[in-house]
Design a protein around this motif. Structure first.
Motif, PDB file in Angstrom:
ATOM      1  N   ILE A 213     -34.763  24.748  17.387  1.00 36.34           N
ATOM      2  CA  ILE A 213     -35.360  23.438  18.478  1.00 36.34           C
ATOM      3  C   ILE A 213     -34.305  23.388  18.750  1.00 36.34           C
ATOM      4  O   ILE A 213     -33.171  22.777  18.367  1.00 36.34           O
ATOM      5  CB  ILE A 213     -35.755  22.919  16.987  1.00 36.34           C
ATOM      6  N   PHE A 230     -38.641  26.429  19.303  1.00 36.07           N
ATOM      7  CA  PHE A 230     -39.130  25.436  19.695  1.00 36.07           C
ATOM      8  C   PHE A 230     -38.540  24.472  20.677  1.00 36.07           C
ATOM      9  O   PHE A 230     -37.339  24.494  20.644  1.00 36.07           O
ATOM     10  CB  PHE A 230     -38.981  24.665  18.405  1.00 36.07           C
ATOM     11  N   TYR A 245     -43.371  27.877  21.335  1.00 41.28           N
ATOM     12  CA  TYR A 245     -43.643  26.188  20.867  1.00 41.28           C
ATOM     13  C   TYR A 245     -43.235  25.401  21.501  1.00 41.28           C
ATOM     14  O   TYR A 245     -41.386  25.346  22.128  1.00 41.28           O
ATOM     15  CB  TYR A 245     -44.311  26.011  19.536  1.00 41.28           C
ATOM     16  N   VAL A 247     -43.316  20.960  20.850  1.00 40.52           N
ATOM     17  CA  VAL A 247     -43.688  19.864  20.207  1.00 40.52           C
ATOM     18  C   VAL A 247     -42.479  18.789  21.133  1.00 40.52           C
ATOM     19  O   VAL A 247     -41.213  18.591  21.608  1.00 40.52           O
ATOM     20  CB  VAL A 247     -42.373  20.314  18.712  1.00 40.52           C
ATOM     21  N   ALA A 253     -42.110  20.048  14.505  1.00 41.37           N
ATOM     22  CA  ALA A 253     -41.202  21.378  13.880  1.00 41.37           C
ATOM     23  C   ALA A 253     -41.056  21.661  12.649  1.00 41.37           C
ATOM     24  O   ALA A 253     -42.205  23.204  12.186  1.00 41.37           O
ATOM     25  CB  ALA A 253     -40.254  21.935  15.145  1.00 41.37           C
ATOM     26  N   GLN A 256     -44.955  22.479  11.169  1.00 45.50           N
ATOM     27  CA  GLN A 256     -45.215  23.992  11.468  1.00 45.50           C
ATOM     28  C   GLN A 256     -44.377  24.871  10.447  1.00 45.50           C
ATOM     29  O   GLN A 256     -45.504  26.079   9.710  1.00 45.50           O
ATOM     30  CB  GLN A 256     -44.893  23.780  12.750  1.00 45.50           C
TER      31      GLN A 256
END
Length: 271
Positions: A213, A230, A245, A247, A253, A256
């Motif tokens: 992320i 992410f 994704y 977020v 995150a 998920q």
């Protein structure tokens, strides 16, 4: 099954005050309690990553200075890379000609030639610890061997500087936009993604077992490594396109990831 969760710091795990929000602290602790490895991947110095581990009372893998340094959660150093003395001096001199604030980064120290108003503003905003070294130009390659050279300024001027440095030193330097007004010059081949791959290989983690992320261009190389990537909602569109994704927070995150692992465990139980 996700086994490794990797987070950027600035504008991802860090909020605007350069602190970890309580809900994100709780989320990382939940991941640790679920048995996941956690890694912090940042352009910041290693000791700043250590502080986060201490804050959360956890053992984290650390990828600092955009990948120049790698430490396992047990403190083993997997990588330590710096510029050659001559090249760092040449890059610094060329960057200074653009009249932008220029920071020299060692593993756990940061230097400037003088504390101008611009430098003080950056120091305050980024919560940086900076030392003044007036003879910087002479010390590079003698007592200073930087892992990263950072310049701050207007985005267009940074783009001009980036083009100039890349053309002047072809194949000798890599560069990343790591914040809205921040340009990092790195030794060739050094990136968060390359260092994450080295860390993953060390522990036998497959791409599909990793979550990343981040929010900026220096995160793209690690976002590309895994199908479970992410990007933060505020990230530039060019960064988001490399993530699976989008977020608004680290804890979103993490939720998920925990849901994914629960579903995976349930499917194994059913079979």
């Amino acid at each position: 099954m996700i086994k490794l969760f990797v987070s950027d710091l600035d504008n991802t795990l860090f909020n605007h005050e350069k602190q970890v929000a309580p809900e994100d602290q709780k989320a990382l602790k939940a991941l640790m309690e679920a048995g996941l490895h956690i890694a912090l991947a940042s352009g910041r110095m290693d000791h700043e990553l250590v502080k986060i581990g201490n804050l959360l009372q956890g053992r984290f893998h650390r990828i600092s200075q955009n990948g120049a340094f790698i430490y396992t959660r047990d403190g083993e150093c997997l990588q330590s890379v710096t510029f050659s003395g001559k090249l760092s001096r040449q890059i610094y001199r060329e960057a200074k000609s653009f009249e932008l604030p220029c920071f020299i980064n060692l593993e756990n120290e940061m230097f400037v030639a003088e504390k101008t108003d611009a430098v003080l503003a950056i120091k305050k905003r980024m919560k940086l610890s900076v030392q003044v070294l007036p003879e910087m130009d002479k010390e590079l390659g003698k007592t200073l061997f930087p892992s990263k050279i950072t310049c701050f300024g207007h985005p267009e001027k940074l783009r001009q500087l980036n083009r100039h440095i890349r053309q002047t030193f072809p194949s000798q330097v890599d560069s990343f936009i790591s914040d809205r007004d921040c340009l990092d010059f790195m030794p060739p081949g050094i990136s968060k993604g390359a260092s994450l791959k080295k860390l993953a290989d060390e522990f036998g983690f497959k791409p599909e077992e990793i979550v990343t992320i981040g929010d900026s261009f220096n995160d793209v190389s690690m976002l590309r490594l895994t199908p479970h990537s992410f990007a933060m909602q505020h990230a530039p569109a060019e960064v988001k396109q490399h993530a699976t994704y989008v977020v608004s927070s680290v804890h979103e995150a993490a939720e998920q990831v925990l849901a994914h692992n629960r579903k995976h465990s349930e499917s194994l139980t059913q079979t």
